[in-house]
Design a protein around this motif. Sequence first.
Motif: not given
Length: 286
Positions: A165-166, A192-193, A214, A234, A268
């Motif tokens: 969720r960045s 998310h975490s 991860r 990545i 990108t």
Amino acid sequence: MILIDGKATAAALRAELAEAVAAARSDGARAPGLAVILVGEDPASQVYVRNKERACAEAGIVSFPHHLPAQTSQADLLALIRACNADANVDGILLQLPLPGGLDAQACLLAIDPDKDVDGFHPMNVGRLSLDLPGFVSCTPAGVMELLRRYELPTAGQRAVVVGRSNIVGKPLAMLLSRPGPYGDATVTVCHSRTPDLAAQCRQADFLFLALGRPRSITADMVREGAVVIDVGINRTPEGLCGDADFTAVSKKVRAITPVPGGVGPMTIAMLLANTVQSWRQRLSL
Ligand code: NDP
């Protein structure tokens, strides 16, 4: 199984942009311009900036490099950003992050003219995205959507799960997927975490987007048979670069998947060029 080739797709997109720029130039238009601001000597940032400047040149975009020492003051950096805002030959402003300690990245991003914010990080562009208004979209999620379009993998009516969720990947990607349209209109779950039972969430996905960072943490048992897996991760490991999916096992049960490297990564920079060309077209009414 479709192996989504981001390298070839990015090359095709870059060639299209170069062609469009060359055509307008032969009709007398000025070249598109990208100001590239790099503060300090971070080696990874230097490589990224070099790659971006080279990609610009290949597409016929003029880059205006501003490589400043790490001791640059906030006031000087803001003054440079304002000068780029005012420069009629600059269509896009790229501020390479992270900034050295002592500089306020948020204040600098806010100072960029939203209509030159080709990275799509300005709150105005994030707001436009959330309101379905036209604006600049963050390059990595924009690149993911471009891959889906070019491989004709529409998400409408599908269950999409975004892991991460960045502000630069997961959140804008979730917003794009829930916009109206064939490459949108998904029912989106953001994980998310703190998500309990991530595996169960992932198994629900017709489209699974991985942006957690991860290495190989999403294993085949977490993926639905016939799903589309877009791996944004990545990760540097002793054996080389890898994504967030356990590619060898996961690729055996999916409909389509992006490899790492060679999947989302190359898109990108291509989208940064696309955003710069979009800004130039708007500015010149092309
Ligand atoms: P961030 O570290 O900013 O965000 C990672 C997200 O993943 C967070 O929301 C975090 O949750 C979540 N997360 C972390 N661990 C877990 C877990 N075990 N289970 C569920 N969720 C988890 O990373 P970025 O978004 O910047 O980047 C993500 C990946 O994408 C990285 O590998 C990065 O290198 C790559 N990347 C690739 C790009 C490209 O060009 N292809 C461009 C940008 C990034 P929480 O919010 O709770 O902490």
